[in-house]
Design a protein around this motif. Structure first.
Motif, PDB file in Angstrom:
ATOM      1  N   LYS A  81       0.828  -1.221   0.000  1.00  0.00           N
ATOM      2  CA  LYS A  81       0.000   0.000   0.000  1.00  0.00           C
ATOM      3  C   LYS A  81       0.852   1.258   0.000  1.00  0.00           C
ATOM      4  O   LYS A  81       0.413   2.308  -0.428  1.00  0.00           O
ATOM      5  CB  LYS A  81      -0.945  -0.009   1.200  1.00  0.00           C
ATOM      6  CG  LYS A  81      -0.275   0.166   2.540  1.00  0.00           C
ATOM      7  CD  LYS A  81      -1.077  -0.440   3.661  1.00  0.00           C
ATOM      8  CE  LYS A  81      -0.898  -1.943   3.614  1.00  0.00           C
ATOM      9  NZ  LYS A  81      -1.398  -2.662   4.762  1.00  0.00           N
ATOM     10  N   ASP A 100       2.754  -7.775   1.140  1.00  0.00           N
ATOM     11  CA  ASP A 100       1.448  -7.697   1.791  1.00  0.00           C
ATOM     12  C   ASP A 100       0.552  -6.828   0.915  1.00  0.00           C
ATOM     13  O   ASP A 100       0.926  -5.711   0.557  1.00  0.00           O
ATOM     14  CB  ASP A 100       1.668  -7.168   3.219  1.00  0.00           C
ATOM     15  CG  ASP A 100       0.740  -6.065   3.688  1.00  0.00           C
ATOM     16  OD1 ASP A 100      -0.375  -5.954   3.191  1.00  0.00           O
ATOM     17  OD2 ASP A 100       1.150  -5.332   4.594  1.00  0.00           O
ATOM     18  N   ARG A 170      -5.766 -11.456  12.401  1.00  0.00           N
ATOM     19  CA  ARG A 170      -5.274 -10.145  12.839  1.00  0.00           C
ATOM     20  C   ARG A 170      -5.982  -9.782  14.137  1.00  0.00           C
ATOM     21  O   ARG A 170      -7.209  -9.620  14.166  1.00  0.00           O
ATOM     22  CB  ARG A 170      -5.540  -9.068  11.783  1.00  0.00           C
ATOM     23  CG  ARG A 170      -5.070  -7.700  12.273  1.00  0.00           C
ATOM     24  CD  ARG A 170      -5.046  -6.653  11.198  1.00  0.00           C
ATOM     25  NE  ARG A 170      -4.629  -5.368  11.743  1.00  0.00           N
ATOM     26  CZ  ARG A 170      -4.365  -4.317  11.015  1.00  0.00           C
ATOM     27  NH1 ARG A 170      -4.463  -4.381   9.698  1.00  0.00           N
ATOM     28  NH2 ARG A 170      -4.007  -3.183  11.583  1.00  0.00           N
ATOM     29  N   HIS A 220      -1.454 -12.087  13.823  1.00  0.00           N
ATOM     30  CA  HIS A 220      -0.865 -10.896  13.228  1.00  0.00           C
ATOM     31  C   HIS A 220      -1.360  -9.684  13.993  1.00  0.00           C
ATOM     32  O   HIS A 220      -2.515  -9.630  14.417  1.00  0.00           O
ATOM     33  CB  HIS A 220      -1.339 -10.789  11.764  1.00  0.00           C
ATOM     34  CG  HIS A 220      -0.911  -9.506  11.107  1.00  0.00           C
ATOM     35  ND1 HIS A 220      -1.534  -8.300  11.356  1.00  0.00           N
ATOM     36  CD2 HIS A 220       0.073  -9.243  10.238  1.00  0.00           C
ATOM     37  CE1 HIS A 220      -0.929  -7.356  10.660  1.00  0.00           C
ATOM     38  NE2 HIS A 220       0.041  -7.899   9.974  1.00  0.00           N
ATOM     39  N   HIS A 222      -0.829  -5.171  13.823  1.00  0.00           N
ATOM     40  CA  HIS A 222      -0.170  -3.986  13.246  1.00  0.00           C
ATOM     41  C   HIS A 222      -0.639  -2.794  14.063  1.00  0.00           C
ATOM     42  O   HIS A 222      -1.841  -2.552  14.171  1.00  0.00           O
ATOM     43  CB  HIS A 222      -0.547  -3.820  11.767  1.00  0.00           C
ATOM     44  CG  HIS A 222      -0.031  -2.542  11.178  1.00  0.00           C
ATOM     45  ND1 HIS A 222       1.298  -2.360  10.837  1.00  0.00           N
ATOM     46  CD2 HIS A 222      -0.654  -1.369  10.905  1.00  0.00           C
ATOM     47  CE1 HIS A 222       1.453  -1.140  10.359  1.00  0.00           C
ATOM     48  NE2 HIS A 222       0.295  -0.514  10.391  1.00  0.00           N
ATOM     49  N   GLY A 224       0.300   0.649  13.976  1.00  0.00           N
ATOM     50  CA  GLY A 224       0.133   1.995  13.428  1.00  0.00           C
ATOM     51  C   GLY A 224       1.338   2.316  12.579  1.00  0.00           C
ATOM     52  O   GLY A 224       2.130   1.429  12.248  1.00  0.00           O
ATOM     53  N   GLY A 262       4.076  -3.614  10.510  1.00  0.00           N
ATOM     54  CA  GLY A 262       5.083  -2.617  10.112  1.00  0.00           C
ATOM     55  C   GLY A 262       4.945  -1.379  10.966  1.00  0.00           C
ATOM     56  O   GLY A 262       4.588  -1.484  12.144  1.00  0.00           O
ATOM     57  N   GLY A 263       5.232  -0.226  10.367  1.00  0.00           N
ATOM     58  CA  GLY A 263       5.034   1.032  11.094  1.00  0.00           C
ATOM     59  C   GLY A 263       6.300   1.772  11.445  1.00  0.00           C
ATOM     60  O   GLY A 263       6.247   2.797  12.125  1.00  0.00           O
ATOM     61  N   GLU A 305       6.275  -6.329   8.508  1.00  0.00           N
ATOM     62  CA  GLU A 305       5.634  -5.805   7.290  1.00  0.00           C
ATOM     63  C   GLU A 305       5.934  -4.323   7.073  1.00  0.00           C
ATOM     64  O   GLU A 305       5.038  -3.489   7.143  1.00  0.00           O
ATOM     65  CB  GLU A 305       4.110  -5.936   7.428  1.00  0.00           C
ATOM     66  CG  GLU A 305       3.570  -7.290   7.119  1.00  0.00           C
ATOM     67  CD  GLU A 305       2.087  -7.388   7.413  1.00  0.00           C
ATOM     68  OE1 GLU A 305       1.508  -8.421   7.116  1.00  0.00           O
ATOM     69  OE2 GLU A 305       1.500  -6.429   7.970  1.00  0.00           O
ATOM     70  N   GLY A 307       6.470  -0.845   5.249  1.00  0.00           N
ATOM     71  CA  GLY A 307       6.080  -0.213   3.984  1.00  0.00           C
ATOM     72  C   GLY A 307       6.801   1.118   3.838  1.00  0.00           C
ATOM     73  O   GLY A 307       7.761   1.261   3.073  1.00  0.00           O
ATOM     74  N   ARG A 308       6.365   2.081   4.660  1.00  0.00           N
ATOM     75  CA  ARG A 308       6.911   3.441   4.598  1.00  0.00           C
ATOM     76  C   ARG A 308       8.431   3.468   4.684  1.00  0.00           C
ATOM     77  O   ARG A 308       9.095   4.204   3.949  1.00  0.00           O
ATOM     78  CB  ARG A 308       6.329   4.234   5.776  1.00  0.00           C
ATOM     79  CG  ARG A 308       6.681   5.698   5.831  1.00  0.00           C
ATOM     80  CD  ARG A 308       6.262   6.305   7.165  1.00  0.00           C
ATOM     81  NE  ARG A 308       4.875   6.041   7.482  1.00  0.00           N
ATOM     82  CZ  ARG A 308       3.840   6.755   7.044  1.00  0.00           C
ATOM     83  NH1 ARG A 308       4.064   7.800   6.276  1.00  0.00           N
ATOM     84  NH2 ARG A 308       2.606   6.439   7.390  1.00  0.00           N
TER      85      ARG A 308
HETATM   86  C1  PLP Z   1      -1.431  -4.524   8.116  1.00  0.00           C
HETATM   87  C2  PLP Z   1      -0.383  -3.531   7.781  1.00  0.00           C
HETATM   88  N1  PLP Z   1       0.875  -3.933   7.656  1.00  0.00           N
HETATM   89  C3  PLP Z   1       1.863  -3.071   7.332  1.00  0.00           C
HETATM   90  C4  PLP Z   1       1.595  -1.739   7.117  1.00  0.00           C
HETATM   91  C5  PLP Z   1       2.730  -0.837   6.733  1.00  0.00           C
HETATM   92  O1  PLP Z   1       2.954   0.193   7.625  1.00  0.00           O
HETATM   93  P1  PLP Z   1       4.149   1.192   7.384  1.00  0.00           P
HETATM   94  O2  PLP Z   1       4.047   1.670   5.990  1.00  0.00           O
HETATM   95  O3  PLP Z   1       3.958   2.275   8.366  1.00  0.00           O
HETATM   96  O4  PLP Z   1       5.415   0.425   7.617  1.00  0.00           O
HETATM   97  C6  PLP Z   1       0.302  -1.262   7.253  1.00  0.00           C
HETATM   98  C7  PLP Z   1      -0.017   0.151   7.045  1.00  0.00           C
HETATM   99  O5  PLP Z   1      -1.087   0.629   7.107  1.00  0.00           O
HETATM  100  C8  PLP Z   1      -0.734  -2.188   7.597  1.00  0.00           C
HETATM  101  O6  PLP Z   1      -1.998  -1.803   7.715  1.00  0.00           O
END
Ligand code: PLP
Length: 446
Positions: A81, A100, A170, A220, A222, A224, A262-263, A305, A307-308
């Protein structure tokens, strides 16, 4: 003060621990890897998202070194995402990460990029029947159950399609983490996750254990996004491990996987410094090992996980400055040729950014300005208080750290066309996403 800010700005280009050599200033012009920001703006037009391939690869390699190699048997999935195109899916696969996804659309793009379905996890708090079937038919590795009746929907679809599907649940660990409500997801009143109350979670677990078409792989959570402290992860981990243990004691089944989401935060503005992955994963792995050893429990495969943190700092947005409006005894508004249609993060959760005028990157920043867009909303702002060199019409403004959740969240509000996305690799650049054109509207709108 000005000198301090200038130093901070320059430090952004040169000292950022892992991004050194990504940004530089040559003859007063900003370079991204070996390519001038001005030539990119000229060649591809503005607004323009630009990514450094080296930066993305550096982050993936850090994940490999700090986590996957140091703790064999672990898994890291890139959260699509944050930013996904077929080419990015291919790049991430090449770096050895899993993926993911959170919608049929993300799954489609990942598969189009050749990403192996078995290495994909399918998330979402409201997956449709069609999406569940698409995921099953594609053969995704895991489906992450996030709705109370999803297990029934999934079981019915899996039975019909003759599939056996691995799932994670989750859970909502009731841990508050993160600065803004819109990016905080681990608290009790969240739309995400399944409450850990025994009368809710145990019947679902029991159902999955009895199912012939579902294999319960694990849990699982997550918490924030844009997190800088490990304490919330450890608190949530403790609760998740307690549940793994409770399930073992109740059903005699030890769930083999545990994903901590992640986060991990990145640098947007001064005071926010990305921490190495080891800062988060070392205490997580220590806690898992200690907990499992003291409870005589097999340690689960731990997954993350991010992302950012993989793509955020790799991306910038280049804009052409238009109107510069100095309000007497008021603020200076610098309008650019994009806005909330290509970056909604300030409007959505008060995000802030640093910016530099790419053609004046060697000049002393002397003007405090609101960087705003050209859309028909007063809230159409990208930076509320930027410190930049004297802005003039036709300057190229570079906004840093726009690699995550900007292109992903882009819209066509005011019939703005979505910008092109370009990937820079050394002295070369290639288009990952073609700029939308007005005529594209007519391919879907009647
Ligand atoms: C389920 C899940 N995993 C991973 C992420 C990635 O988070 P980030 O981009 O802050 O690492 C998100 C972000 O919304 C998420 O909802």
């Amino acid at each position: 003060m000005q000198l301090l800010c200038y130093t901070v700005c320059m430090a952004f280009f040169t000292d950022n621990k892992n991004d050194k050599n990504i940004f530089s200033v040559r003859d007063g012009v900003l370079y991204i890897e070996g390519v001038s920001a001005l030539s990119l703006a000229e060649e591809y037009g503005t607004p323009l998202y630009v990514y450094s391939k080296r930066s993305i690869k550096d982050r993936c390699r850090e994940i490999k070194e700090d986590f996957l190699d140091r703790y064999p048997g672990t898994e890291a999935s890139y959260a699509a995402k944050a930013f996904l195109t077929p080419a990015i899916a291919e790049l991430i696969d090449g770096e050895g990460l899993m993926l993911d996804v959170v919608s049929g659309g993300e799954l489609f793009v990942a598969l189009a990029g050749g990403f192996p379905a078995s290495k994909i996890k399918f998330h979402g708090n409201n997956k449709t029947r069609e999406e569940l079937e698409y995921a099953l038919r594609s053969g995704v590795g895991r489906i992450v159950i996030d709705a109370l009746d999803e297990i029934d929907l999934l079981e019915e679809a899996a039975k019909r399609l003759g599939k056996v599907q691995k799932v994670l649940f989750r859970i909502t660990p009731e841990v508050k983490a993160g600065a803004h409500d819109h990016i905080t997801t681990g608290q009790r009143n969240s739309k995400f996750g399944i409450p850990m109350d025994g009368h809710i979670i145990f019947p679902l677990i029991e159902k999955s254990l009895k199912s012939e078409n579902i294999i319960l792989s694990g849990l699982h959570f997550h918490l924030g996004s844009q997190l800088f402290e490990d304490a919330p992860f450890l608190e949530a981990l403790g609760k998740a491990l307690d549940l793994v243990l409770a399930v073992r004691d109740r059903y005699g089944y030890t769930m083999p996987e545990l994903n901590v989401g992640g986060g991990y935060g990145v640098h947007y503005v001064d005071g926010e410094e990305r921490k190495p992955y080891s800062y988060f994963v070392d205490p997580i792995m220590k806690k898992v090992d200690e907990y499992c050893a003291s409870n005589d429990m097999a340690a689960p495969v731990v997954g993350i996980e991010p992302g950012r943190s993989v793509v955020g700092e790799a991306g910038v947005t280049l804009y052409r400055i238009g109107s510069v409006k100095k309000i007497p005894e008021g603020k200076t508004f610098v309008s650019v040729d994009g806005g909330i249609s290509d970056n909604i993060r300030h409007a959505l959760y008060d995000a802030e950014y640093e910016a530099v005028i790419a053609n004046k990157a060697g000049d002393l920043p002397s003007v405090r300005a609101v960087v705003c867009g050209k859309l028909c909303e007063e809230g159409d702002r990208i930076i509320s208080d930027a410190l930049i060199a004297e802005p003039e019409r036709a300057d190229v403004l570079c906004v840093f750290t726009t690699g995550a959740y900007c292109y992903s969240m882009a819209s066509n509000y005011n019939k703005m066309t979505k910008p092109a996305v370009v990937l820079v690799d050394g002295e070369a650049s290639e288009v990952l996403v073609k700029r939308q054109e007005y005529k594209d509207y007519l391919s879907t709108e009647r």
